[in-house]
Design an enzyme around this catalytic site. Structure first.
Site, mmCIF file in Angstrom:
data_model
loop_
_atom_site.group_PDB
_atom_site.id
_atom_site.type_symbol
_atom_site.label_atom_id
_atom_site.label_comp_id
_atom_site.label_asym_id
_atom_site.label_seq_id
_atom_site.Cartn_x
_atom_site.Cartn_y
_atom_site.Cartn_z
ATOM 1 N N SER A 165 -32.218 2.938 -57.293
ATOM 2 C CA SER A 165 -33.531 3.314 -57.817
ATOM 3 C C SER A 165 -33.339 3.807 -59.235
ATOM 4 O O SER A 165 -32.232 4.202 -59.635
ATOM 5 C CB SER A 165 -34.138 4.433 -56.967
ATOM 6 O OG SER A 165 -35.262 5.026 -57.606
ATOM 7 N N TYR A 219 -33.609 12.558 -52.502
ATOM 8 C CA TYR A 219 -33.683 11.150 -52.898
ATOM 9 C C TYR A 219 -32.841 10.896 -54.147
ATOM 10 O O TYR A 219 -32.064 9.937 -54.204
ATOM 11 C CB TYR A 219 -35.144 10.767 -53.140
ATOM 12 C CG TYR A 219 -35.384 9.291 -53.306
ATOM 13 C CD1 TYR A 219 -35.448 8.449 -52.206
ATOM 14 C CD2 TYR A 219 -35.574 8.741 -54.571
ATOM 15 C CE1 TYR A 219 -35.689 7.088 -52.357
ATOM 16 C CE2 TYR A 219 -35.810 7.384 -54.732
ATOM 17 C CZ TYR A 219 -35.869 6.559 -53.620
ATOM 18 O OH TYR A 219 -36.100 5.214 -53.771
#
Length: 261
Positions: free
Chosen positions: A143, A156
């Site tokens: 990501s 995350y």
């Protein structure tokens, strides 16, 4: 790919979104694809029907890869369904947001288990056969949050930063074995997951959905445009092709300039 032959490809978290787009991309290219996700038998059957028109084989596993045992189950079921994977695409991921000082311990552990540890266990278990064959591709769907941070995403961001670090180590350790490892780092991707956020902005700002999408994406990306899941899929396929043989250990942003700032 190696001699342009069909390969067995395992794609985790491939019942929807980016993962499903990747699975279809490899299926259209003639490869054998193992689908994976937490889905019931009816959903699994419908997904396999979608792949029945492709020339390669397909299988499905609902193994829970939040544990080492679940990852081992997925490897075993993949080998039974399509053979030993020479391409591993670690796409499965979950999200939860909260300030770091309020972040629940169980959510922290769950996010690290699925977003990071599963990629390690699956890579560890599949690398010996790739090394024996002198060919393999590991692609980790990281990501932009593996490159930069955002508030309320402690677990995350930690997992995705860790995933990029894991990618680099695997690349270095296997550079002499015909194996590459790379990470793809998407920014905003056009999936159903972002629709509620777009609709919320549209209501609050009293603008149409296109304007709301631009506001959402433009808050982070200089190029205020979402990425199509198929674009991520085609990049993954390219990384398995002959022209990408010297691309390894890379973290490739597809983020509209987000991480360039």
């Amino acid at each position: 790919m190696q001699q342009n032959q069909p390969h067995a490809v395992l794609v985790t978290g491939s019942t929807s979104g980016i993962g499903l787009a990747i699975a279809h991309c490899f299926g259209r290219a003639g490869h054998h694809v193992m689908l994976h996700g937490l889905a019931d038998a009816e959903t699994a059957s419908m997904l396999l029907d979608e792949f029945s028109g492709y020339s390669g084989g397909a299988g499905f596993s609902s193994a829970d890869i939040a544990s080492e045992a679940g990852c081992a189950q997925l490897v075993e079921e993949t080998r039974e369904a399509i053979g030993n994977p020479s391409v591993l695409i670690n796409n499965a991921g979950i999200q939860f947001t909260a300030p770091a000082h309020e972040f629940p311990a169980d959510k922290w552990q769950q996010i690290l288990a699925i977003n990071l540890s599963s990629a390690f266990f699956l890579s560890r278990d599949l690398l010996p056969a790739m090394r024996a064959a002198s060919w393999g591709r590991i692609i980790n769907i990281a990501s932009v949050h593996g490159l930069v941070a955002s508030e309320h995403k402690a677990a995350y961001c930690a997992a995705k930063h860790g995933l990029i670090g894991l990618t680099k180590v695997v690349a270095l350790e296997n550079a002499d074995a015909g194996i590459t490892a790379n990470a793809i780092c998407p920014g905003w991707v056009e999936t159903p997951l972002i629709q509620p956020q777009i609709e919320k902005i549209a209501r609050e700002q009293q603008v149409d959905l296109d304007a709301a999408r631009a506001l959402l994406v433009g808050a982070k990306q200089p190029l205020a445009k979402t990425t199509n899941p198929e674009a991520i899929a085609e990049l993954a396929l390219y990384l398995c092709g002959n022209f990408a043989g010297t691309i390894t250990g890379a973290a490739l942003p597809v983020d509209g300039g987000w991480s360039a700032q």
